[in-house]
Design an enzyme around this catalytic site. Structure first.
Site, short mmCIF file in Angstrom:
data_model
loop_
_atom_site.label_atom_id
_atom_site.label_comp_id
_atom_site.label_asym_id
_atom_site.label_seq_id
_atom_site.Cartn_x
_atom_site.Cartn_y
_atom_site.Cartn_z
N LYS A 5 0.81 -1.22 0.00
CA LYS A 5 0.00 0.00 0.00
C LYS A 5 0.84 1.27 0.00
CE LYS A 5 -4.40 -1.89 1.39
NZ LYS A 5 -5.44 -2.10 2.40
N ARG A 15 -3.58 -10.13 5.21
CA ARG A 15 -4.01 -10.17 3.80
C ARG A 15 -2.87 -9.63 2.94
NH1 ARG A 15 -6.20 -6.93 -0.08
NH2 ARG A 15 -7.91 -7.76 -1.32
C1 PT1 Z 1 -7.99 -4.51 3.14
C2 PT1 Z 1 -8.29 -4.53 1.74
C3 PT1 Z 1 -9.38 -5.33 1.31
N1 PT1 Z 1 -7.58 -3.81 0.82
C4 PT1 Z 1 -9.76 -6.01 3.53
N2 PT1 Z 1 -10.10 -6.06 2.22
C5 PT1 Z 1 -7.94 -3.83 -0.48
N3 PT1 Z 1 -10.49 -6.72 4.44
C6 PT1 Z 1 -9.02 -4.63 -0.89
C7 PT1 Z 1 -3.22 2.17 -0.90
O1 PT1 Z 1 -3.25 3.00 0.04
O2 PT1 Z 1 -7.01 -3.79 3.63
N4 PT1 Z 1 -8.74 -5.26 3.99
N5 PT1 Z 1 -9.72 -5.37 0.00
C8 PT1 Z 1 -7.17 -3.01 -1.47
N6 PT1 Z 1 -7.45 -1.62 -1.30
C9 PT1 Z 1 -6.44 -0.64 -1.25
C10 PT1 Z 1 -6.58 0.46 -0.42
C11 PT1 Z 1 -5.29 -0.82 -1.98
C12 PT1 Z 1 -5.54 1.38 -0.31
C13 PT1 Z 1 -4.26 0.10 -1.90
C14 PT1 Z 1 -4.36 1.20 -1.05
O3 PT1 Z 1 -2.25 2.07 -1.68
#
Ligand code: PT1
Length: 280
Positions: free
Chosen positions: A221, A255
């Protein structure tokens, strides 16, 4: 502790890895490589061989600023993968979706967990989850994926997010879902600044007090991009450091995309934890 995922068990005596399987052409780090169902299935089998205790399949990207897709598109992406993977592997498979229609179809196709970044707040989502027999992951998100990084704002992020998750656990229990089927997630990067994310990471112990297992999604992230000044494909070490910090503070499901590497760092943490608990 064991979570019943519609008949498949997720054992959480030690921290475990949830392997991310994106079936999205615009997925933030896999660049659509897994759009074809058979390639996704192969990748899922590989992640289980690498030690994933559960897989998380998603058809809609929820990264900041992601494009909206139709329910039908989401179903078309994920259902073929569920149908095949459920036969091919023994570990529980989670459906990463905000949409009750997708929850319903995926659980009918064998999904054992509903991972909802919207914490089952959509109308009928709670009822679908209860009826399905699947476990649920309740995640905190401020605003929506399209707007959440515009101006994240909290008086006290840890307190507010713990309180939000407490209310969502209560709503699930009121709807008839056993708390033995619930996990919670602070939602790193979902309407949070770097400062918010770091406060949450440092205070995972306060989420443990909710009494249900804590899941964290840190992998690749932007928070690591901000700290390290590195692009997505160079955030593995940052993500692994995050995984260890989270495990040390009590998180039980990590995850991530890099399953083998994350399994290794968690094995080191678990070996230490077991030794220490044997001596005490
Ligand atoms: C997570 C999650 C998810 N993240 C759960 N499910 C994503 N339970 C998808 C960035 O800041 O943390 N928990 N499902 C992916 N979403 C992101 C959000 C991807 C922020 C990247 C960022 O780079």
């Amino acid at each position: 502790m064991v979570i019943d995922c519609a008949g498949r068990s997720l054992v959480l005596d030690q921290p475990v890895v949830m392997g991310v399987l994106n079936v999205t052409p615009d997925s933030f780090s896999d660049g659509g490589r897994f759009i074809a169902a058979d390639i996704a299935v192969e990748r899922g089998i590989e992640m289980v061989a690498d030690g994933a205790a559960i897989l998380d399949i998603g058809g809609e990207s929820t990264r900041p600023g992601a494009e909206l897709i139709s329910i039908q598109q989401e179903l078309d992406r994920v259902l073929p993968v569920f149908e095949e993977l459920v036969q091919a592997i023994d570990v529980p498979i989670s459906i990463d979706t905000r949409h009750p229609e997708v929850m319903l179809a995926a659980t009918a196709a064998g999904a054992g967990m509903i991972n909802d970044v919207n914490a089952l707040r959509a109308p009928t989502a709670l009822a679908v989850a209860v009826e399905s027999g699947a476990a649920v992951c309740l995640m905190h998100m401020q605003a929506t994926p399209q707007t959440m990084q515009d101006a994240p704002c909290y008086a006290d992020p840890v307190l507010e997010i713990v309180q939000f998750l407490r209310e969502r656990i209560a709503a699930c229990e009121a709807a008839g879902l056993s708390c033995a089927k619930i996990v919670v997630d602070p939602g790193f990067g979902f309407g949070k600044t770097l400062s918010h994310n770091l406060q949450l990471l440092g205070h995972i112990d306060q989420f443990i007090e909710l009494g249900v297992p804590v899941l964290v999604g840190l992998s690749r992230k932007k928070m690591f991009g901000d700290i390290l000044q590195k692009p997505i494909d160079q955030r593995l070490c940052g993500s692994l450091a995050g995984a260890v910090i989270a495990a040390e503070r009590g998180a039980r499901i990590i995850r991530c995309h890099d399953v083998g590497e994350t399994v290794d760092v968690l094995k080191v943490w678990s070996a230490m934890a077991q030794q220490v608990s044997e001596i005490n």
